[in-house]
Write a protein that holds these residues in place. Sequence first.
Motif, PDB file in Angstrom:
ATOM      1  N   LEU A   1       0.827  -1.206   0.000  1.00  0.00           N
ATOM      2  CA  LEU A   1       0.000   0.000   0.000  1.00  0.00           C
ATOM      3  C   LEU A   1       0.861   1.255   0.000  1.00  0.00           C
ATOM      4  CD1 LEU A   1      -2.729   1.381   0.155  1.00  0.00           C
ATOM      5  CD2 LEU A   1      -2.716   1.016   2.624  1.00  0.00           C
ATOM      6  N   GLU A   2       1.920   1.268   0.784  1.00  0.00           N
ATOM      7  CA  GLU A   2       2.795   2.439   0.862  1.00  0.00           C
ATOM      8  C   GLU A   2       3.498   2.694  -0.465  1.00  0.00           C
ATOM      9  OE1 GLU A   2       4.092   2.531   5.577  1.00  0.00           O
ATOM     10  OE2 GLU A   2       5.246   1.321   4.163  1.00  0.00           O
ATOM     11  N   LYS A   3       3.767   1.617  -1.189  1.00  0.00           N
ATOM     12  CA  LYS A   3       4.403   1.783  -2.500  1.00  0.00           C
ATOM     13  C   LYS A   3       3.464   2.489  -3.475  1.00  0.00           C
ATOM     14  CE  LYS A   3       6.749  -0.827  -6.143  1.00  0.00           C
ATOM     15  NZ  LYS A   3       7.169  -2.178  -6.613  1.00  0.00           N
ATOM     16  N   GLU A   4       2.168   2.184  -3.388  1.00  0.00           N
ATOM     17  CA  GLU A   4       1.179   2.811  -4.273  1.00  0.00           C
ATOM     18  C   GLU A   4       0.818   4.219  -3.810  1.00  0.00           C
ATOM     19  OE1 GLU A   4      -0.338   1.793  -7.105  1.00  0.00           O
ATOM     20  OE2 GLU A   4       0.899  -0.021  -7.163  1.00  0.00           O
ATOM     21  N   VAL A   5       0.719   4.397  -2.488  1.00  0.00           N
ATOM     22  CA  VAL A   5       0.260   5.682  -1.929  1.00  0.00           C
ATOM     23  C   VAL A   5       1.167   6.083  -0.770  1.00  0.00           C
ATOM     24  CG1 VAL A   5      -1.749   6.994  -1.127  1.00  0.00           C
ATOM     25  CG2 VAL A   5      -2.086   4.915  -2.460  1.00  0.00           C
ATOM     26  N   PRO A   6       2.268   6.746  -1.043  1.00  0.00           N
ATOM     27  CA  PRO A   6       3.161   7.170   0.041  1.00  0.00           C
ATOM     28  C   PRO A   6       2.478   8.129   1.014  1.00  0.00           C
ATOM     29  CG  PRO A   6       4.243   7.352  -2.112  1.00  0.00           C
ATOM     30  CD  PRO A   6       2.804   7.085  -2.370  1.00  0.00           C
ATOM     31  N   GLN A   7       1.395   8.787   0.575  1.00  0.00           N
ATOM     32  CA  GLN A   7       0.740   9.787   1.401  1.00  0.00           C
ATOM     33  C   GLN A   7      -0.038   9.207   2.571  1.00  0.00           C
ATOM     34  OE1 GLN A   7      -1.582  11.131  -1.879  1.00  0.00           O
ATOM     35  NE2 GLN A   7      -0.291  12.912  -2.310  1.00  0.00           N
ATOM     36  N   ILE A   8      -0.155   7.914   2.674  1.00  0.00           N
ATOM     37  CA  ILE A   8      -0.963   7.353   3.759  1.00  0.00           C
ATOM     38  C   ILE A   8      -0.345   7.603   5.126  1.00  0.00           C
ATOM     39  CG2 ILE A   8      -1.976   5.546   2.325  1.00  0.00           C
ATOM     40  CD1 ILE A   8      -0.134   3.563   3.825  1.00  0.00           C
ATOM     41  N   ASP A   9       0.903   8.103   5.173  1.00  0.00           N
ATOM     42  CA  ASP A   9       1.466   8.457   6.475  1.00  0.00           C
ATOM     43  C   ASP A   9       0.933   9.793   6.971  1.00  0.00           C
ATOM     44  OD1 ASP A   9       2.718  10.235   4.799  1.00  0.00           O
ATOM     45  OD2 ASP A   9       4.756   9.542   5.219  1.00  0.00           O
ATOM     46  N   GLY A  10       0.177  10.491   6.095  1.00  0.00           N
ATOM     47  CA  GLY A  10      -0.404  11.769   6.488  1.00  0.00           C
ATOM     48  C   GLY A  10       0.512  12.956   6.290  1.00  0.00           C
TER      49      GLY A  10
END
Length: 530
Positions: free
Chosen positions: A512-521
Amino acid sequence: MSRLMRAGLVELLIDNDVGRFRATGLGADIIASGTEPRVEEEIRPRPINTVFLPLVDCIVRTSDVRFVPLKDPRLEGGLLVPPTRIMDSRGHYDTIFDRLTETVRLRPNEAVRSVDSNSIDVREGFVEVRHETLPNLPEKDAKAIAKIVSARRRGNDVKSLPRDKPTSMDFPELTVPWNVDDLVVGGSSQKALFEKVVDAATERIVVLSTFIDTGNVDQLWPTLERAAERGVSVDLLYGAAGDDAAKHGARAQELSMRAASSRYSKLIKIHKDSITSHTKFLIADDGMGSYLAILGSCNWLSTPFNAVEFSYIIRHPAFVAQVAAVFRRTSQGAKLSNDLVSFFGSLNRWGDATVSTSLSTENVGVKLKLVLANEHAAIIRRAATEAKKRLIIGSHRFGSTAEQAMLVAAANAAKNVEDMRVIYSMIRKPQFRSDVTALRKQYEPKGVKFVHLDPQKKRTPIHGKYLIWDKDNAVVTSLNWASATVSDEDQTSELGVHFKGPEVGEAILRKLEKEVPQIDGNFQTSAKKN
């Protein structure tokens, strides 16, 4: 081969206990002419009359028994067991359907398509029946039979009474080979997955999508036509409910007209009645004699494939059979073709017969369990209780039920974990930004971090729904944790998979982080990286 034999084109010869197939005279003529035979099975719906026998709690064909009135002279002097309770003459549709599909002895090429509950007739009396017809009656055991009769005379016949609601489904947890590549995370990768699976199929493809967008179906239509050209049967279904049902029903009708006007009209079937389910799946054969199922968040018949989705490829026959069983329950009451209902029944039996099948892999196995609709509330509470370092809740929509459905549990988890995130992409009416802001002010001081992947701010939207806690647990599902509610009796409107195994949660999070790095906020840092 059996279809060719039924059409009289092929015959089986046995010589010295060795069998071989040979073209018949008609088959040889067709081969010589160079034309392709059309071999089709005619589906002829016909009524099956059955009778329910309270004494042994089973259903049998009416043709297998003979009714004996209470005044029959042959009963004089015998032991009579009068009915202890009057049965409800209507019963519950789901219960009747379940009992028929589970207990009545169907003949070859038969399947229960629907039940007419209005035709049920209740009569007091007895029946003559062959012993072998009754699966629940002890064989040649007079004492056991006497105990059953005595229990019925005392009125202890709870099993024989019609149930007010359908039997609950309870699927066992399965340990299966784990390959992280079977979990597909992304947007365009879902389209590639669809094309790969459909292009490999040689027998059947069934697609269930909550919604339909005819414009977006256009990009999949050539793939479906390629499958039909190979003789693959294609069924497209939708599950929109409530106010959306009519709109998507009209779109299904439009697709049906498109299919009817094509050269593959008998192979591509669009089912025009909604099965009222938010579940999304794709089931297809793999071209090598087995079937697989894809379960997750992707609305195959409506998505432009621009949002991040989660799809898990289920390969183990027993697990595929469980999905088929859920579909069979979901579709009860819908006007589906007898052929499709029969297919899911056979798929269920195929999986049960191969429950011990193991697939070769170099990776360790993980425990998988289907999460039914009404089990989602319990599993989010379980995740909040078990989590020690991390709990991430991903929901496409954030609605008015968010606080009760997951924020209270998230606040409890935040007392024990370092990373408590709620990730969402859209705010669902009647909820407004101001409402979410008020909740943020209330729950952020308690340790709950809100991450809004707002498409209007050019942030990558996630349509996938998921739970990830610590390193070893994750759930991929169709349910929007922050906006959906499910009744305690509802088992089929949503469906997910719980993964439990070493580093499984960690592996899913990395994808998931590879697709959407922004999930860390941290949107500012992520924007610079992008």
